[in-house]
Design a protein around this motif. Structure first.
Motif, PDB file in Angstrom:
ATOM      1  N   VAL A 169       9.097  -9.258   8.233  1.00  0.00           N
ATOM      2  CA  VAL A 169       8.475  -8.458   8.958  1.00  0.00           C
ATOM      3  C   VAL A 169       7.968  -7.350   7.793  1.00  0.00           C
ATOM      4  CG1 VAL A 169       9.491  -8.765  11.039  1.00  0.00           C
ATOM      5  CG2 VAL A 169      10.376  -7.091   9.454  1.00  0.00           C
ATOM      6  N   ASP A 170       7.066  -6.738   7.913  1.00  0.00           N
ATOM      7  CA  ASP A 170       6.648  -5.572   7.395  1.00  0.00           C
ATOM      8  C   ASP A 170       7.739  -4.461   6.772  1.00  0.00           C
ATOM      9  OD1 ASP A 170       4.210  -6.673   7.248  1.00  0.00           O
ATOM     10  OD2 ASP A 170       3.028  -5.129   8.049  1.00  0.00           O
ATOM     11  N   ALA A 171       7.711  -4.107   5.535  1.00  0.00           N
ATOM     12  CA  ALA A 171       8.915  -3.009   5.266  1.00  0.00           C
ATOM     13  C   ALA A 171       8.104  -1.904   5.186  1.00  0.00           C
ATOM     14  CB  ALA A 171       9.531  -3.406   3.886  1.00  0.00           C
ATOM     15  N   GLU A 187       0.886  -1.180  -0.106  1.00  0.00           N
ATOM     16  CA  GLU A 187      -0.146  -0.014   0.070  1.00  0.00           C
ATOM     17  C   GLU A 187       0.827   1.131   0.080  1.00  0.00           C
ATOM     18  OE1 GLU A 187      -0.286  -2.201   3.054  1.00  0.00           O
ATOM     19  OE2 GLU A 187      -1.706  -3.249   2.063  1.00  0.00           O
ATOM     20  N   ALA A 188       0.459   2.156  -0.884  1.00  0.00           N
ATOM     21  CA  ALA A 188       1.331   3.440  -0.906  1.00  0.00           C
ATOM     22  C   ALA A 188       0.403   4.478  -1.001  1.00  0.00           C
ATOM     23  CB  ALA A 188       2.446   3.353  -1.979  1.00  0.00           C
ATOM     24  N   ALA A 189       0.942   5.918  -0.547  1.00  0.00           N
ATOM     25  CA  ALA A 189       0.042   7.127  -0.705  1.00  0.00           C
ATOM     26  C   ALA A 189       1.339   8.186  -0.842  1.00  0.00           C
ATOM     27  CB  ALA A 189      -0.778   7.087   0.448  1.00  0.00           C
ATOM     28  N   GLY A 246       5.729  10.994   0.685  1.00  0.00           N
ATOM     29  CA  GLY A 246       5.114   9.702   0.264  1.00  0.00           C
ATOM     30  C   GLY A 246       5.312   8.893   1.472  1.00  0.00           C
ATOM     31  N   LEU A 247       4.266   7.597   1.410  1.00  0.00           N
ATOM     32  CA  LEU A 247       4.934   6.496   2.426  1.00  0.00           C
ATOM     33  C   LEU A 247       4.521   5.315   1.719  1.00  0.00           C
ATOM     34  CD1 LEU A 247       1.594   5.781   3.973  1.00  0.00           C
ATOM     35  CD2 LEU A 247       2.135   7.990   5.082  1.00  0.00           C
ATOM     36  N   SER A 248       4.974   4.119   2.296  1.00  0.00           N
ATOM     37  CA  SER A 248       4.437   2.935   1.500  1.00  0.00           C
ATOM     38  C   SER A 248       4.820   1.790   2.641  1.00  0.00           C
ATOM     39  CB  SER A 248       5.520   2.704   0.657  1.00  0.00           C
ATOM     40  OG  SER A 248       5.595   1.366  -0.086  1.00  0.00           O
ATOM     41  N   ASN A 249       3.961   0.783   2.496  1.00  0.00           N
ATOM     42  CA  ASN A 249       4.076  -0.639   3.536  1.00  0.00           C
ATOM     43  C   ASN A 249       3.936  -1.732   2.807  1.00  0.00           C
ATOM     44  OD1 ASN A 249       3.989  -1.692   6.172  1.00  0.00           O
ATOM     45  ND2 ASN A 249       2.036  -2.380   5.486  1.00  0.00           N
TER      46      ASN A 249
END
Length: 135
Positions: free
Chosen positions: A88-90, A59-61, A76-79
């Motif tokens: 683990v989640d990056a 997911e990114a925004a 911006g951010l991303s998971n």
């Protein structure tokens, strides 16, 4: 395709054949909306792998703001989420700015990722300042 003034939506799919018995199916969906000096966008992506417990979701925004005709900034951010329980989640964030005056552009960017590639403790950071000239 354009939905209304300033809005855009898209979807893409594809397949990567890794071997005779294994393939990765890719899907991504995005939406973007611009109003005045602001643009905001979101993207959802998925990789479905043949192997069990190996799918990847992202997911990114991001948002950008044109301060004036010369200066713009964005964040911006991303998971990235791994189905593999050993990962683990990056999580990533980034900020950038650019200023243009005539044929000169000055830019700066800083990006940071925690748990790069799903590995705990593998944090990475990137910073760049650039100067370019147009002739």
């Amino acid at each position: 395709s354009e939905l209304m003034d300033g809005a855009e939506f898209g979807i893409g799919t594809g397949t990567n054949v890794a071997s005779a018995t294994s393939e990765d199916d890719y899907t991504t969906v995005y939406g973007k909306y611009t109003s005045g000096a602001f643009t905001i966008g979101v993207q959802l992506s998925e990789i479905d792998k043949t192997a069990a417990n190996s799918d990847i979701d992202r997911e990114a925004a991001a948002i950008s703001f044109a301060v004036n005709e010369n200066l713009s900034v964005s964040y911006g951010l991303s998971n990235v989420e791994y189905e593999d329980s050993t990962k683990v989640d990056a999580e990533s964030t980034g900020i950038s700015a650019s200023y243009t005056m005539g044929g000169i552009t000055i830019g700066a960017v800083n990006n940071k990722t925690d748990s790069f590639g799903g590995s705990s403790g593998t944090d990475r950071e990137f910073t760049e300042v650039s100067l370019s000239f147009a002739f």
